[in-house]
Motif scaffolding. Sequence first.
Motif, PDB file in Angstrom:
ATOM      1  N   VAL A  24     -41.077  40.263  57.429  1.00  0.00           N
ATOM      2  CA  VAL A  24     -41.539  39.364  58.484  1.00  0.00           C
ATOM      3  C   VAL A  24     -40.329  38.636  59.048  1.00  0.00           C
ATOM      4  CG1 VAL A  24     -42.993  37.386  59.057  1.00  0.00           C
ATOM      5  CG2 VAL A  24     -43.801  39.104  57.418  1.00  0.00           C
ATOM      6  N   HIS A  44     -48.710  34.584  59.768  1.00  0.00           N
ATOM      7  CA  HIS A  44     -48.735  35.999  59.394  1.00  0.00           C
ATOM      8  C   HIS A  44     -48.353  36.200  57.927  1.00  0.00           C
ATOM      9  CE1 HIS A  44     -49.938  37.889  63.036  1.00  0.00           C
ATOM     10  NE2 HIS A  44     -48.878  37.532  63.734  1.00  0.00           N
ATOM     11  N   ARG A  59     -51.413  35.550  56.119  1.00  0.00           N
ATOM     12  CA  ARG A  59     -52.383  36.626  56.368  1.00  0.00           C
ATOM     13  C   ARG A  59     -52.063  37.857  55.521  1.00  0.00           C
ATOM     14  NH1 ARG A  59     -52.134  35.972  61.190  1.00  0.00           N
ATOM     15  NH2 ARG A  59     -54.117  34.882  61.440  1.00  0.00           N
ATOM     16  N   LEU A  93     -42.830  43.084  60.850  1.00  0.00           N
ATOM     17  CA  LEU A  93     -43.661  42.247  61.713  1.00  0.00           C
ATOM     18  C   LEU A  93     -42.749  41.196  62.328  1.00  0.00           C
ATOM     19  CD1 LEU A  93     -47.194  40.840  60.853  1.00  0.00           C
ATOM     20  CD2 LEU A  93     -45.587  39.656  62.346  1.00  0.00           C
ATOM     21  N   ALA A 128     -42.169  37.942  64.408  1.00  0.00           N
ATOM     22  CA  ALA A 128     -42.812  36.719  64.874  1.00  0.00           C
ATOM     23  C   ALA A 128     -41.766  35.656  65.204  1.00  0.00           C
ATOM     24  CB  ALA A 128     -43.780  36.204  63.816  1.00  0.00           C
ATOM     25  N   GLU A 152     -44.936  40.425  67.974  1.00  0.00           N
ATOM     26  CA  GLU A 152     -45.701  39.452  68.735  1.00  0.00           C
ATOM     27  C   GLU A 152     -45.257  39.467  70.196  1.00  0.00           C
ATOM     28  OE1 GLU A 152     -48.229  37.570  68.507  1.00  0.00           O
ATOM     29  OE2 GLU A 152     -48.690  37.992  66.424  1.00  0.00           O
ATOM     30  N   TYR A 167     -56.636  38.095  65.035  1.00  0.00           N
ATOM     31  CA  TYR A 167     -55.358  38.298  64.347  1.00  0.00           C
ATOM     32  C   TYR A 167     -55.558  39.054  63.041  1.00  0.00           C
ATOM     33  CZ  TYR A 167     -52.589  35.219  67.404  1.00  0.00           C
ATOM     34  OH  TYR A 167     -51.929  34.668  68.466  1.00  0.00           O
ATOM     35  N   VAL A 215     -53.808  42.810  62.441  1.00  0.00           N
ATOM     36  CA  VAL A 215     -52.831  43.120  61.404  1.00  0.00           C
ATOM     37  C   VAL A 215     -53.398  44.131  60.418  1.00  0.00           C
ATOM     38  CG1 VAL A 215     -51.405  42.168  59.559  1.00  0.00           C
ATOM     39  CG2 VAL A 215     -51.670  40.907  61.703  1.00  0.00           C
TER      40      VAL A 215
END
Length: 341
Positions: free
Chosen positions: A9, A19, A22, A72, A74, A97, A281, A285
């Motif tokens: 991330v 995230h 999550r 990912l 972000a 994103e 969201y 994901v």
Amino acid sequence: MGDVLGVAVLGAGHMGADHLRRLDQVVSGARVAAVADPDADRAKEAVAGLAGVTVHTETEAALDAPGVEAVLIASPGPAHEEALRAALARGLPVLCEKPMVPESAGALRVVEAEARLGRRLAQVGFMRRYDPEYGRLKELLDSGRLGRTLMLHCVHRNVSSPPDFTSAMLIDSSVAHEIDAARWLLAQELTAVTVVRPRPSALAPEGLLDPQFVLFETEAGALVDVEVFVNCGFGYQVRCEAVCEAGSARIGEERSVLVTAGGEARAQVPRDYLVRFAQAYDREVQAWVDATRRGRVTGPSAWDGYAAAAVAEAGVRSLEGGGRVAVELAPRPALYAGPGA
């Protein structure tokens, strides 16, 4: 891919932290393998309690960390192009994103880099495509039961804007979601933009042109209007009404409990997008993780990210110079399907 997808991330701010939560608590089939943020203390705080996560201040160090199989992104928008191209160079699937890249020239460079690979690796985080209400509206419009769609009426309101928010960001940050939603719902490209500026709200910071009214034209002659108001003060509201030849359909009405007492009726209004679109969201994901583990990319493409950037740039030119501005898109590579895919 392994039984559990190892995800790096990039970014541990407001969106990145959500995230991380999550991936750790909501999504199945994935784990956080690494996190990168220029603020090492913030990154460490965001992954406190998560086992087996390496913390980095540099993007490439996180991408090269042990166990990383996907990315990912972000982080802030200006950092996205470098991160995307680094992920593509390593053959890593990536969920980025929005905005994919704020400037259309940079977004096009990402499209071209992916097209040279000959396969899709990048998905853009236009999460409204995963919202149940938007999904039902898409199915209804695609069915043809209401005839052709003639107009979309959209509302996008925020309680307040961040301190560094600019007038252009109402278009390229906030309305970017409506740009993608309109392209997807109508399966049409947007061809021109006109931005009209009413007098600014007294709630808007000094110099911020808020609210704005944005009118899009599509390649098949439909119209899309958006009221964007990022300092409305009372809540977060996103609505969309499709007006068709044989009827209309509207989504985005408040879904909270309506309490009637003492001679009045009250309902709660969400305070931000992480509340209103929490389910979207989660679904986004989870779908990305599931597809990635199967070696596929199924969500909004790098082309969708590029098209949104190009339309937003035309909108900013209209905001700053006035009048109608045509949208100019580069030829779409064969790798990518159309806007409604």
